[in-house]
Write a protein that holds these residues in place. Structure first.
Motif: not given
Lengths: 746, 321
Positions: B212-222
């Motif tokens: 995934x992208x860093x941003x997506x992992x940070x924003x949507x860990x769930x």
């Protein structure tokens, strides 16, 4: 349900419940025992296999250590690591290394032995040439084997396309310096044997190892296909075991067959050991046991059934005997007595029954005796008749009254014995009695000497006995008296009728000669009054007056009699209209006397309108006529008493002395002189006749000087409700007295 | 009127306060696959087919990859949330500045091997010197790393592309091949092959990796966790039931040969479930080894932190929690 089957059923059900309960208990405890035994055995097996596996691994570790310590191997390795790969020296060392490992390869203990470069992990020499030149630098056995002997747990080798285990040990130079790693691929057949080694006891037992990637490390007994093996195993037991747990579970294993599974996490090996046994087999003995229990229970149940029937019979037999005896007794066999020999409750019951039967018989005998006494003593004629109406028993009174010996009439039919004229009526009466249960009739019955006597019969049926009980009384005297009375009444009626007819005819026929007399006297009066002497004038005057009175009397007499002869053709009559008509007719009298006549709203009654008009007119006329000094005040009111309308006419006239209140209603009876109050004295007699003709009553309530109240009752058009509100119109004090009086009179 | 107004306000407040409206509403996510639909992605199809994604509240769409297609582009600009790509390409893209983060590796053994005809006698990279090798450009790094490891430099052999007929006729000595594809086909055609696996020669490259992208992992860990959990369930399923791969692939690619797809899936099992640790698991050492190899090959230069390329948190959450 009858007692015997019910008793049997209860006993059998009880036995069945007992056997089922015990059977289930035995079965379950047996099953539990077997389960515990199976689990213990599986756990013991698991422990034994774990120990054997650890021992085997230790052996392999010892073997690889021994190989690494082999001086020949060390020597070869020194050369292999240093010499040029193409040199003869290298090839010789290679040869020597393989030769040193050869015994272990031949024995099958190791599948491959290799010498790995201490830094790069390169395979410098291997018993499998194709392995040489490969690099094992990331393999666990290489990494761990550099520091000490190590056996890598089963892993999937991509190259071998199979599960592999590799042992490794550091190879140290003569000066104890780490020089290389010796690695050996283990022959897993031995491990497989350890794990799959079976005791001969079971058929479906199985044991296998699973690694942390859910792959089979040893081959389970029932899986042979390598492709299937490769997929791994994901059963519940393995899942739990790989969570580093040990335990027991009953679950379908990889074969989807319910099994008792013991799983054991082997921390030293990082492996899961599964040992299992199919439930079918584990519980095989209990199934046989279960069948034995079932069969035994069935046999026992059968015995219980037989026993229950026998027991029920033994219990119910005396009861049935009791019942049979009772039934016999009930059917009339009063001599029936029960067997009292039994000592139990039923014996006591029999004793009690016999006592009761005896008492009953005695009671019955006593009753019969008493009945017979009455039967024989009675002055009335008692007899019984059977269903066809024939005489059965007759009491001695028959002899006394009619002269028959009982046996003379016994067997004869009643309806054929009575007077032939009464036969059909008697037949009908008997039929009605048979239908209704009881009844009365009267008929003539011949005495033995042939004279008929009237008998009044009272008959009741007794369907239980199919008998008629009859009592008859000689009523000949009463009948004769009645007959006489009837004849007298008829005679009286006839004579009354004759009298009325005579009166009617007389009054009618007498009018003609009277008219002749009257006319001629008038002629005399008109022609000779004043011409003859004074006496003659007076005689003529008396004669005129007498004929006039005679005319009035005859007219009233005719009116009186015509009331009886008129037809009773009654219709609803509005008394309000009648009252209005009467006021019109009496207008002159009212005016002359300055009378006040008032009335309540009047109802409609059933009657002859002309007669009712006459009635009301007579009474009102009287009320005005017999006035005192005050101008007359007359009120006509009405009230409802039981189911009649009660009319009254109250005045403030001279009143009547109580002793004369009856006389006023007798025709031509007068209380006053004609000079004081004119009239023939027929009015109230006619009124009474009209009221009585209408089914009512008339009377007067009065005291001299206090006015009089005439009451009369008439039929309503329809049945009245008792005591309607109209009664309220009477003033309270008079209402009660009037109503009471009315009740007395009606 | 006033009452209605108050109710409207209350209603607004309540609807604003209520938690995520309906659990039945699924979160849509899109996955960019590395290649056209085939059993290489069977685990994803299985997770979808078995309802694992739905159970995690996800509605998943799969986008095919293919030749001449930059599969990373849509991930980078956020059009798709998840991607499947080779681990080496993720390192190179990350080094080039793309904020990609690997969250699990599906193919932990690389299916790329080198094949020689058994008759050729070529059994190891050491034999490649002076030979002709059939190789696609994007696989040269592994070839070079492998031969270099055994002391044979790339200039010692000739590289060519991509005519397999010439390989089978003996014209070309060595060919790159996938265990999950060409090897099966070659064996089906009756060729006797010798397989040279880079894994045996110091080259340990992860293949298909989920990222995934860093941003997506940070924003949507769930969402990442839920997606990963369902995906791994799907892969566990197809490893245990490889025969399911046939119908699953056909669902997305009706022209697929189910027998071949099952065979490919079966060949993939040891690459996915390696016999070590867990499906999807990643080892920092392997990532470091890949970085080292790429540097040795000169594909990666300059300072670069390999630990930025992958995140263990999601896979650890699933397996070690």
């Amino acid at each position: 349900m009858k007692l015997t089957p019910r008793f049997t059923l209860v006993l059998v059900l009880y036995a069945a419940a007992l056997f089922i309960g015990l059977g289930l208990f035995a079965y379950n405890s047996g099953r539990e025992t077997l389960r515990s035994a199976a689990i213990s055995e599986l756990q013991a097996t698991a422990l034994e296999k774990e120990a054997a596996l650890n021992q085997w691994v230790e052996d392999k570790q010892a073997d690889i250590t021994a190989l690494a310590a082999d001086p020949e191997v060390i020597r070869s390795a020194e050369t292999l690591l240093t010499a040029d790969r193409e040199s003869l020296e290298f090839r010789q060392a290679h040869e020597s290394f393989i030769t040193s490992a050869q015994p272990r390869l031949i024995s099958g203990e190791f599948l491959e032995v290799s010498l790995l470069h201490p830094e790069t992990g390169e395979v410098i020499a291997s018993s499998t040439p194709s392995e040489e030149g490969k690099f094992k630098e990331d393999r666990l056995y290489f990494l761990n084997g550099r520091s000490g002997s190590f056996v890598q747990n089963p892993y999937y080798s991509v190259a071998l396309q199979d599960i592999a285990m590799t042992a490794a040990a550091p190879l140290k130079a003569s000066d104890s310096e780490f020089m290389a790693v010796v690695a050996a691929q283990l022959n897993l057949v031995e491990m497989n044997e350890i794990i799959s080694r079976r005791t001969a006891i079971h058929e479906t037992d199985d044991a296998y190892l699973v690694n942390t990637s859910n792959l089979f490390a040893t081959q389970p007994r029932f899986l042979r296909d390598p492709a299937v093996l490769q997929r791994g195993i994901h059963t519940e037991d393995v899942k739990r075991c790989l969570q580093k747990q040990s335990g027991v579970i009953e679950t379908p294993g990889y074969r989807d067959v319910p099994a008792i599974v013991v799983y054991r996490w082997l921390p030293d090996r990082n492996l899961c050991l599964v040992v299992n046994l199919d439930e079918t087999e584990a519980y095989q003995p209990i199934r046989a046991f279960g069948w034995s229990i079932a069969a035994g229970s069935m046999v026992a149940l059968l015995a219980a059934v037989i026993l229950a029937i026998a027991l029920a019979r033994s219990l119910t037999r005396p009861i049935l005997a009791l019942q049979e005896g009772t039934a016999r007794f009930a059917r009339g066999d009063l001599d029936t007595r029960l067997d009292e020999t039994s000592q139990d409750e039923l014996g006591l019951l029999a004793v009690e029954f016999n006592r009761m039967a005896q008492a009953l018989v005695e009671q019955q005998t006593s009753i019969r005796r008493r009945a017979e006494q009455f039967f024989n003593l009675g002055p009335d004629l008692f007899c019984t008749l059977n269903a066809t109406g024939r005489f059965l028993d007759l009491n001695p009174a028959w002899k006394q009254s009619l002269g028959y010996e009982p046996e003379e009439l016994a067997g004869k039919v009643l309806t054929q014995t009575v007077h032939p004229e009464d036969a059909s009526a008697t037949q009908a009466a008997i039929k009605k009695i048979a239908r209704e249960g009881s009844g009365r009739f009267e008929s003539r019955f011949p005495q033995k000497n042939g004279h008929y006597r009237w008998l009044a019969w009272v008959v009741v049926t007794s369907p239980q006995d199919e008998l008629l009980y009859a009592a008859a009384r000689d009523i000949t005297d009463r009948r004769l008296a009645e007959e006489r009375l009837r004849q007298q009444a008829e005679e009286l009626e006839r004579s009354n009728r004759d009298l009325e007819e005579i009166a009617h005819v007389a009054s009618h026929d007498l009018q003609e000669p009277l008219r002749l007399v009257s006319t001629n006297v008038q002629f005399l009066s008109r022609r000779y009054l004043g011409r003859l002497d004074q006496d003659a004038d007076e005689f003529i005057g008396f004669t005129l007056e007498g004929t006039n009175r005679m005319k009035s009397l005859l007219a009233d007499l005719l009116a009186y009699t015509s009331i009886s002869t008129s037809l009773r053709d009654y219709a609803p009559v509005d008394m309000e209209a009648v009252f209005t008509q009467v006021l019109e007719n009496l207008q002159k009298e009212i005016q002359n006397n300055r009378a006040t006549v008032t009335h309540d709203p009047l109802p409609t009654v059933l009657g002859d309108s002309a007669q009712l008009l006459l009635l009301v007119q007579n009474i009102l006329d009287n009320a005005i006529k017999f006035r005192g000094k005050e101008p007359p005040r007359v009120h006509m009111g009405v009230s409802q008493v039981t189911n009649r309308w009660l009319f009254y006419v109250r005045d403030n006239g001279i009143g009547i002395a109580p002793s004369y209140t009856e006389r006023v209603f007798v025709i031509f009876q007068r209380l006053h002189s004609r000079d004081d109050y004119p009239g023939t004295g027929a009015g109230l007699a006619i009124s009474r006749k009209i009221v009585e003709r209408h089914g009512g009553r008339i009377w007067v309530d009065s005291e001299p000087g206090k006015g009089a109240t005439f009451y009369f009752t008439l039929q309503p058009v329809e049945e009245l409700l008792p005591e309607s509100v109209q009664a309220e119109r009477l003033t309270p004090e008079t209402r009660e007295t009037v109503v009471d009086r009315a009740r007395d009179l009606i | 009127m006033r009452k209605t107004g108050i109710f409207a306000v209350l209603f607004f407040i309540f609807s604003a306060c209520s938690p995520t409206p309906a659990t039945s509403e699924l979160t849509p996510v899109t996955v960019q696959l590395r290649w056209t639909h085939q059993s290489q992605f069977a685990g994803f199809y299985a997770a979808e087919h078995n309802g694992d994604y739905a159970a995690e509240g996800l509605a998943v769409t799969f986008l095919e990859g293919g030749p001449d297609m930059d599969i990373h582009a849509s991930i980078k600009d956020g059009r798709t949330q998840f991607g499947v790509a080779g681990a080496d390409s993720l390192i190179l893209r990350r080094a080039a500045g793309d904020p990609f983060k690997a969250i699990a590796t599906i193919y932990r053994h690389n299916p790329l091997v080198f094949i020689t005809l058994e008759s050729s006698g070529i059994t190891q990279p050491q034999d490649f010197a002076g030979k002709t090798i059939l190789i696609a450009r994007f696989n040269t790094a592994i070839l070079h790393a492998m031969t270099s490891h055994t002391g044979v430099m790339p200039d010692q052999y000739t590289e060519t592309c991509c005519d397999y007929d010439r390989f089978y006729s003996g014209d070309i000595d060595v060919a790159h091949a996938y265990l999950t594809n060409e090897v099966i086909k070659a064996r089906n055609e009756g060729h006797r092959l010798h397989i040279i696996n880079p894994d045996d020669y110091g080259v340990h490259f992860y293949a298909d990796t989920l990222y995934v992208t860093d941003e997506f992992a940070i924003q949507n860990p769930d969402i990442v966790s839920r997606f990963l959990r369902a995906t791994l369930r799907g892969w566990t399923y197809v490893v245990a039931n490889p025969e399911a791969a046939g119908p699953l692939v056909q669902k997305y690619n009706p022209d697929a040969d189910p027998v071949l797809e099952i065979a490919k899936m079966t060949a993939s099992i040891p690459l996915v479930n390696t016999g070590e640790d867990f499906i999807g698991w990643m080892k920092p050492g392997v990532w470091a080894g890949m970085e080292a190899t790429l540097r040795e090959e000169g594909l990666l230069t300059g300072s670069f932190d390999i630990e930025q390329v992958y995140a263990m948190q999601f896979i650890e959450e699933i397996y070690l929690r």
